[in-house]
Design a protein around this motif. Structure first.
Motif, PDB file in Angstrom:
ATOM      1  N   LEU A 165      -5.361 -36.930  41.937  1.00  0.00           N
ATOM      2  CA  LEU A 165      -6.839 -36.896  42.122  1.00  0.00           C
ATOM      3  C   LEU A 165      -7.310 -35.913  43.284  1.00  0.00           C
ATOM      4  CD1 LEU A 165      -7.786 -40.969  42.108  1.00  0.00           C
ATOM      5  CD2 LEU A 165      -8.349 -39.208  40.423  1.00  0.00           C
ATOM      6  N   ALA A 166      -6.540 -35.825  44.391  1.00  0.00           N
ATOM      7  CA  ALA A 166      -6.724 -34.730  45.302  1.00  0.00           C
ATOM      8  C   ALA A 166      -6.706 -33.343  44.732  1.00  0.00           C
ATOM      9  CB  ALA A 166      -5.719 -34.810  46.601  1.00  0.00           C
ATOM     10  N   ILE A 167      -5.894 -33.099  43.630  1.00  0.00           N
ATOM     11  CA  ILE A 167      -5.983 -31.791  43.056  1.00  0.00           C
ATOM     12  C   ILE A 167      -7.028 -31.459  42.224  1.00  0.00           C
ATOM     13  CG2 ILE A 167      -4.516 -30.383  41.221  1.00  0.00           C
ATOM     14  CD1 ILE A 167      -1.993 -31.482  42.340  1.00  0.00           C
ATOM     15  N   ALA A 168      -7.434 -32.550  41.372  1.00  0.00           N
ATOM     16  CA  ALA A 168      -8.573 -32.585  40.766  1.00  0.00           C
ATOM     17  C   ALA A 168     -10.030 -32.252  41.688  1.00  0.00           C
ATOM     18  CB  ALA A 168      -8.947 -33.705  39.930  1.00  0.00           C
ATOM     19  N   ARG A 169     -10.018 -33.096  42.555  1.00  0.00           N
ATOM     20  CA  ARG A 169     -11.250 -32.776  43.501  1.00  0.00           C
ATOM     21  C   ARG A 169     -11.158 -31.471  44.119  1.00  0.00           C
ATOM     22  NH1 ARG A 169     -12.562 -36.575  48.752  1.00  0.00           N
ATOM     23  NH2 ARG A 169     -14.969 -36.739  48.222  1.00  0.00           N
ATOM     24  N   ASP A 170     -10.093 -30.780  44.480  1.00  0.00           N
ATOM     25  CA  ASP A 170      -9.809 -29.644  45.309  1.00  0.00           C
ATOM     26  C   ASP A 170     -10.281 -28.509  43.946  1.00  0.00           C
ATOM     27  OD1 ASP A 170      -9.257 -27.897  47.299  1.00  0.00           O
ATOM     28  OD2 ASP A 170      -7.491 -27.372  46.276  1.00  0.00           O
ATOM     29  N   VAL A 171      -9.912 -28.466  43.066  1.00  0.00           N
ATOM     30  CA  VAL A 171     -10.209 -27.917  41.718  1.00  0.00           C
ATOM     31  C   VAL A 171     -11.699 -27.607  41.543  1.00  0.00           C
ATOM     32  CG1 VAL A 171      -9.936 -27.149  39.554  1.00  0.00           C
ATOM     33  CG2 VAL A 171      -7.864 -27.598  40.998  1.00  0.00           C
ATOM     34  N   ALA A 172     -12.279 -28.959  41.410  1.00  0.00           N
ATOM     35  CA  ALA A 172     -13.542 -29.118  41.338  1.00  0.00           C
ATOM     36  C   ALA A 172     -14.569 -28.365  42.462  1.00  0.00           C
ATOM     37  CB  ALA A 172     -14.292 -30.617  40.942  1.00  0.00           C
ATOM     38  N   ARG A 173     -14.403 -28.814  43.440  1.00  0.00           N
ATOM     39  CA  ARG A 173     -15.063 -28.170  44.722  1.00  0.00           C
ATOM     40  C   ARG A 173     -14.863 -26.650  44.759  1.00  0.00           C
ATOM     41  NH1 ARG A 173     -14.214 -32.617  49.733  1.00  0.00           N
ATOM     42  NH2 ARG A 173     -15.825 -34.213  48.826  1.00  0.00           N
ATOM     43  N   ASN A 174     -13.716 -26.055  44.449  1.00  0.00           N
ATOM     44  CA  ASN A 174     -13.381 -24.720  44.447  1.00  0.00           C
ATOM     45  C   ASN A 174     -14.289 -24.063  43.287  1.00  0.00           C
ATOM     46  OD1 ASN A 174     -11.763 -24.646  46.624  1.00  0.00           O
ATOM     47  ND2 ASN A 174      -9.992 -24.943  45.494  1.00  0.00           N
ATOM     48  N   HIS A 175     -14.703 -24.655  42.366  1.00  0.00           N
ATOM     49  CA  HIS A 175     -15.823 -24.221  41.245  1.00  0.00           C
ATOM     50  C   HIS A 175     -17.067 -24.329  41.668  1.00  0.00           C
ATOM     51  CE1 HIS A 175     -11.795 -24.047  39.119  1.00  0.00           C
ATOM     52  NE2 HIS A 175     -12.363 -23.091  38.078  1.00  0.00           N
ATOM     53  N   GLY A 176     -17.291 -25.123  42.701  1.00  0.00           N
ATOM     54  CA  GLY A 176     -18.927 -25.148  43.050  1.00  0.00           C
ATOM     55  C   GLY A 176     -19.166 -26.693  42.583  1.00  0.00           C
ATOM     56  N   GLY A 177     -18.162 -27.452  42.116  1.00  0.00           N
ATOM     57  CA  GLY A 177     -18.654 -28.774  41.801  1.00  0.00           C
ATOM     58  C   GLY A 177     -17.940 -30.042  42.676  1.00  0.00           C
ATOM     59  N   ASP A 178     -17.812 -30.858  42.009  1.00  0.00           N
ATOM     60  CA  ASP A 178     -17.083 -32.264  42.937  1.00  0.00           C
ATOM     61  C   ASP A 178     -16.589 -33.046  41.601  1.00  0.00           C
ATOM     62  OD1 ASP A 178     -16.179 -33.765  44.750  1.00  0.00           O
ATOM     63  OD2 ASP A 178     -18.099 -34.104  45.928  1.00  0.00           O
ATOM     64  N   ILE A 179     -15.778 -34.275  42.218  1.00  0.00           N
ATOM     65  CA  ILE A 179     -15.415 -35.200  41.340  1.00  0.00           C
ATOM     66  C   ILE A 179     -16.028 -36.791  41.980  1.00  0.00           C
ATOM     67  CG2 ILE A 179     -12.948 -35.597  42.606  1.00  0.00           C
ATOM     68  CD1 ILE A 179     -11.728 -36.179  39.901  1.00  0.00           C
ATOM     69  N   ARG A 180     -16.148 -37.485  41.162  1.00  0.00           N
ATOM     70  CA  ARG A 180     -16.621 -38.840  41.608  1.00  0.00           C
ATOM     71  C   ARG A 180     -15.887 -39.968  40.822  1.00  0.00           C
ATOM     72  NH1 ARG A 180     -21.053 -36.849  38.694  1.00  0.00           N
ATOM     73  NH2 ARG A 180     -21.843 -38.187  36.816  1.00  0.00           N
ATOM     74  N   LEU A 181     -15.720 -40.974  41.206  1.00  0.00           N
ATOM     75  CA  LEU A 181     -15.023 -42.179  40.567  1.00  0.00           C
ATOM     76  C   LEU A 181     -15.954 -43.347  40.421  1.00  0.00           C
ATOM     77  CD1 LEU A 181     -11.836 -42.274  42.843  1.00  0.00           C
ATOM     78  CD2 LEU A 181     -12.213 -40.801  40.670  1.00  0.00           C
ATOM     79  N   GLY A 182     -15.697 -44.237  39.561  1.00  0.00           N
ATOM     80  CA  GLY A 182     -16.486 -45.246  38.962  1.00  0.00           C
ATOM     81  C   GLY A 182     -15.728 -46.035  37.985  1.00  0.00           C
TER      82      GLY A 182
END
Length: 438
Positions: free
Chosen positions: A406-423
């Motif tokens: 999950l940390a890698i996914a969040r890092d990739v998303a933020r580096n693209h100007g996005g983010d990751i959220r859980l639910g």
């Protein structure tokens, strides 16, 4: 104060323009008001009083007992020659009932006051019918005396020129301010764009400091910060790559030794431990590598997600894929693909079934990965996104990895100007949503 903040402009360009133009405009308004109040209206009043006196004199001469028509004609000729005042008697007429007001009501008010002060007869005037003249009519016995006076004798006619100068000067100052402020704000915008692009991992080598000294100073600080961050990332990647390489050598020797050993339960356990160590090393390296040496390109997220899902299905995963049409975004396809593969791997590790959805959400694009596993309590979502965090109790004892998926996914998303959220997923497990710019 709160209401003022709500309606004040938010941008630097608009605020700076307001700071420069508003005082100039207020000063011009104050000067114009002072001019019209103290000078123009006073001069106009004196002129109107002079013309009103001439009209009063001619009216008094006409009404005097000694005034004959021939004498009045001579007086009228003298009034035209000396005072530029045309006098005409119209027998049997009455004063008009309609009245048109001047755009500058001060003119009408001043002339009416002057005539009322010096003439006892009923009168009527029009300041709008003739551009260069003023029509004044006075009621006398038997008809109406009509007076035509030069406008410049009744009013100060330079007021509009002064207004034009005021408006022209304000317009010129505003135009110069807009050009100047735009040139000052442009380097700040370029700096902000470069910082945003660098935050998404894009190349900003084209950026050069420009503008005022303070802006150049901030730009140089940004470039130095970028260089330090790049060195840090390169050192981190090189360190973990070196560690990975150094550890793979003894692991390879251990694998060869285990291959030569006879079959036994201990041998199988050792092989599993070595495989787990290799997976850990791969995960460490993926986290450290991030987005090194990959450029942003326009890619089809639907096709990328389908390829990743197909690869997981070939390895025995039960995955439902949901997407419509083609959804493109500026991404680093390799890093996004690895990030999605990690999320799918986690979903299949903790559940029996997974679902991957690619969809548009307004101006953004979302990749949703869901599973039917045990899920994660909502109060632990943020902890689950931190590196090296393994929520074993909530995820059925994570059997592999070091908590970096999950940390890698969040890092990739933020580096693209996005983010990751859980639910919570409709399938009963965890839902991870990668949000990227559209």
């Amino acid at each position: 104060m709160g209401l003022m903040r709500r309606y004040l402009p938010k941008g630097l360009f608009a605020r700076t323009l307001l700071i420069i133009v508003l005082p100039v405009a207020l000063m011009q308004v104050a000067v114009a008001w002072s001019f019209f109040e103290e000078h123009w209206e006073t001069v106009t009043s004196r002129l109107s009083e002079g013309v009103a006196g001439d009209i009063a004199m001619m009216t008094a001469l006409y009404e005097s007992d000694q005034e004959t028509p021939a004498a009045f004609e001579r007086h009228a000729e003298m009034a035209y020659e000396t005072m530029r005042l045309s006098v005409d008697f119209r027998p049997g007429e009455t004063l008009p009932t309609s009245r048109r007001s001047s755009f500058f009501r001060t003119l009408d008010r001043t002339l009416r006051s002057a005539l009322s002060a010096q003439i006892d007869n009923d009168f009527w005037f029009d300041t709008t019918r003739y551009p260069s003249y003023v029509d004044v009519r006075v009621e006398v016995e038997g008809g109406v005396l009509r007076y035509i006076a030069l406008r410049e004798r009744v009013f100060a006619t330079t007021g509009h020129i002064f207004l034009l100068w005021i408006i022209g000067a304000t317009t010129l100052l505003t135009a110069v301010s807009i050009v100047f402020i735009r040139n000052q704000v442009k380097p700040i915008r370029r700096l902000a764009d470069a910082a945003e692009q660098f935050g998404r991992g894009q190349d900003v080598d084209h950026f050069r400091p420009a503008g005022a000294t303070e802006v150049r100073q901030a730009a140089h600080a940004f470039l130095e910060m970028r260089a330090r961050i790049r060195r840090h990332l390169e050192q981190r990647t090189a360190l973990l790559a070196g560690v990975s390489h150094d550890l793979r050598t003894p692991l390879t020797r251990l694998k060869l030794q285990l291959a030569l050993m006879p079959e036994s339960p201990e041998r199988e356990d050792a092989k599993k431990d070595i495989a787990e160590m290799e997976e850990m090393l791969d995960e460490y390296l993926d986290f450290a590598r991030g987005q090194a040496s990959e450029e942003t390109a326009r890619s089809d997220l639907v096709e990328l997600a389908r390829e990743t899902v197909d690869a997981a299905v070939r390895q025995g995963g039960d995955i439902e894929f949901v997407a419509d049409g083609s959804i493109e975004s500026d991404i680093r396809a390799g890093t996004v693909k690895r990030s999605l593969a990690n999320l799918i791997s986690n979903a299949l590790a903790f559940g029996k079934k997974a679902r991957v959805t690619v969809r548009r959400a307004g101006s953004r694009v979302e990749i949703v990965v869901e599973d039917d596993g045990p899920g994660i309590p909502p109060d632990q979502y943020e902890e689950a996104l931190k590196p090296f965090n393994r929520l074993d109790e909530s995820r059925n004892q994570n059997r592999k990895g070091v908590g970096l998926g999950l940390a890698i996914a969040r890092d990739v998303a933020r580096n693209h100007g996005g983010d990751i959220r859980l639910g919570e997923s409709d399938l009963g497990g965890l839902k991870a949503v990668i949000s990227l710019p559209g």
